[in-house]
Design an enzyme around this catalytic site. Structure first.
Site, PDB file in Angstrom:
ATOM      1  N   ARG A  29       5.249   6.091  14.488  1.00  0.00           N
ATOM      2  CA  ARG A  29       5.014   6.538  13.118  1.00  0.00           C
ATOM      3  C   ARG A  29       4.322   7.893  13.074  1.00  0.00           C
ATOM      4  O   ARG A  29       3.360   8.134  13.805  1.00  0.00           O
ATOM      5  CB  ARG A  29       4.114   5.482  12.457  1.00  0.00           C
ATOM      6  CG  ARG A  29       4.137   5.455  10.967  1.00  0.00           C
ATOM      7  CD  ARG A  29       3.172   4.394  10.475  1.00  0.00           C
ATOM      8  NE  ARG A  29       2.026   5.081   9.912  1.00  0.00           N
ATOM      9  CZ  ARG A  29       1.429   4.755   8.785  1.00  0.00           C
ATOM     10  NH1 ARG A  29       1.828   3.719   8.087  1.00  0.00           N
ATOM     11  NH2 ARG A  29       0.420   5.444   8.344  1.00  0.00           N
ATOM     12  N   ASP A  52       0.547   4.965   1.871  1.00  0.00           N
ATOM     13  CA  ASP A  52      -0.259   5.361   3.019  1.00  0.00           C
ATOM     14  C   ASP A  52      -1.437   6.279   2.674  1.00  0.00           C
ATOM     15  O   ASP A  52      -1.261   7.320   2.021  1.00  0.00           O
ATOM     16  CB  ASP A  52       0.631   6.008   4.088  1.00  0.00           C
ATOM     17  CG  ASP A  52       1.458   4.939   4.799  1.00  0.00           C
ATOM     18  OD1 ASP A  52       0.980   3.792   4.908  1.00  0.00           O
ATOM     19  OD2 ASP A  52       2.595   5.249   5.203  1.00  0.00           O
ATOM     20  N   HIS A  80       0.841  -1.206   0.000  1.00  0.00           N
ATOM     21  CA  HIS A  80       0.000   0.000   0.000  1.00  0.00           C
ATOM     22  C   HIS A  80       0.870   1.248   0.000  1.00  0.00           C
ATOM     23  O   HIS A  80       2.060   1.197   0.333  1.00  0.00           O
ATOM     24  CB  HIS A  80      -0.921   0.025   1.224  1.00  0.00           C
ATOM     25  CG  HIS A  80      -0.191   0.081   2.535  1.00  0.00           C
ATOM     26  ND1 HIS A  80       0.468  -1.013   3.082  1.00  0.00           N
ATOM     27  CD2 HIS A  80       0.008   1.097   3.406  1.00  0.00           C
ATOM     28  CE1 HIS A  80       1.040  -0.673   4.228  1.00  0.00           C
ATOM     29  NE2 HIS A  80       0.779   0.614   4.446  1.00  0.00           N
TER      30      HIS A  80
HETATM   31  C1  SIN Z   1       3.225   0.530   7.785  1.00  0.00           C
HETATM   32  O1  SIN Z   1       3.417   1.712   8.044  1.00  0.00           O
HETATM   33  O2  SIN Z   1       2.514   0.174   6.867  1.00  0.00           O
HETATM   34  C2  SIN Z   1       3.920  -0.512   8.641  1.00  0.00           C
HETATM   35  C3  SIN Z   1       5.373  -0.578   8.353  1.00  0.00           C
HETATM   36  C4  SIN Z   1       6.079  -1.484   9.313  1.00  0.00           C
HETATM   37  O3  SIN Z   1       5.594  -1.716  10.422  1.00  0.00           O
HETATM   38  O4  SIN Z   1       7.155  -1.948   8.965  1.00  0.00           O
END
Ligand code: SIN
Length: 287
Positions: A278, A107, A105
């Site tokens: 994040r 984001d 995906h």
């Molecule tokens: C994500 O942001 O899609 C997850 C990425 C990860 O946990 O490595």
């Protein structure tokens, strides 16, 4: 190998030319204007940049994110208490639910203005698994024939959060306990369109702007036609030659460009704790 060094900043491209490591900066303090300009230039050029050895606390992660740009919107996940712009991706050793991000995906591409950047900081890394894979969607576009490019260039892709966060999506059907608080919503069942081929606002490069998780069709195509063309494009995008695999080390901070990449969190660390933090940086309407 150092591709460029301005002051103390060093940018070392990954071996096959997608992604780079940036060293020589202390991200726990505000960067000087020429340093942040250097970071942004390297990020635009390499799409996925890793800052190793930056064990930032959450205040510093937020402050660095804001040096890149204003926070983006992060729907359908409950953020950390007191930190509306930070998501904690925490998976416990005994958790059976699938790991977050376990599908290709870009984001939040179902938003009108999806985030330009995502920043992910490694707090606790399992001894096995947990890699994050990235696709260079610009290089994948470049590799298509002129005839295929002409077919794709005018198309609008339909994006939706429904397969993940919708009322019949993966998380609505989840039966296993999950540490992360996911919000299933009727709003996620909606959809909008973005150009299937997107032009990067900084580099001017074109990229395929689709993903198996969030792209649910092509405007004007029948479901069968969409499935066939998108299936071909997803297989094309995820060829090894376009993929960078990030093997995490604690203290890594990764920043990727959602406008020209997609990513996949591989999993494979059952029995171990993995904790990441994040943030996102606001983007623009894809064009
Ligand atoms: C994500 O942001 O899609 C997850 C990425 C990860 O946990 O490595």
């Amino acid at each position: 190998m150092s591709e460029s060094a301005s002051g103390q900043i060093s940018v070392a491209p990954e071996a096959h030319g997608f992604g780079a490591r940036i060293t020589g900066l202390d991200l726990s303090a505000p960067l000087a204007p020429d340093e942040i300009a250097g970071v942004k230039a390297a990020w635009a050029r390499h799409s996925v940049v890793c800052f190793p050895g930056q064990p930032l606390d959450l205040d510093a992660l937020e402050a660095f994110t804001l040096q890149v740009g204003p926070f983006g919107q992060d729907p359908y996940i409950t953020p950390m208490p007191g930190r509306p712009n930070v998501l904690e991706l925490r998976r416990l050793p005994d958790e059976k639910a699938s790991n977050f991000g376990a599908g290709w995906h870009s984001d939040w591409s179902f938003l009108e203005t999806p985030p330009a950047a995502t920043l992910l900081r490694a707090q606790t890394i399992p001894p096995v698994g947990g890699d994050t894979l990235f696709v260079d969607a610009s290089r994948a576009w470049d590799a298509l024939s002129d005839a295929m490019k002409a077919v794709l260039a005018p198309l609008q892709a339909v994006h939706s959060a429904r397969q993940s966060y919708g009322t019949k999506g993966v998380f609505a059907r989840d039966t296993e306990a999950r540490t992360m608080k996911i919000i299933v919503s009727e709003e996620a069942d909606g959809s909008l369109t973005h150009p299937l081929v997107r032009t990067h606002p900084v580099t001017g490069r074109k990229a395929l702007y689709i993903s198996p998780v969030y792209t649910v069709g092509i405007e004007g195509f029948t479901p069968e036609e969409s499935k066939a063309l998108l299936g071909f494009l997803f297989a094309h995008l995820t060829q090894e030659e376009f993929v960078y695999r990030h093997r995490w080390t604690e203290g890594d901070l990764l920043m990727w460009d959602n406008r020209c990449t997609m990513h996949f969190a591989e999993g494979g660390y059952d029995g171990y704790l993995r904790v990441m933090h994040r943030t996102t940086v606001q983007g623009e309407v894809p064009a």
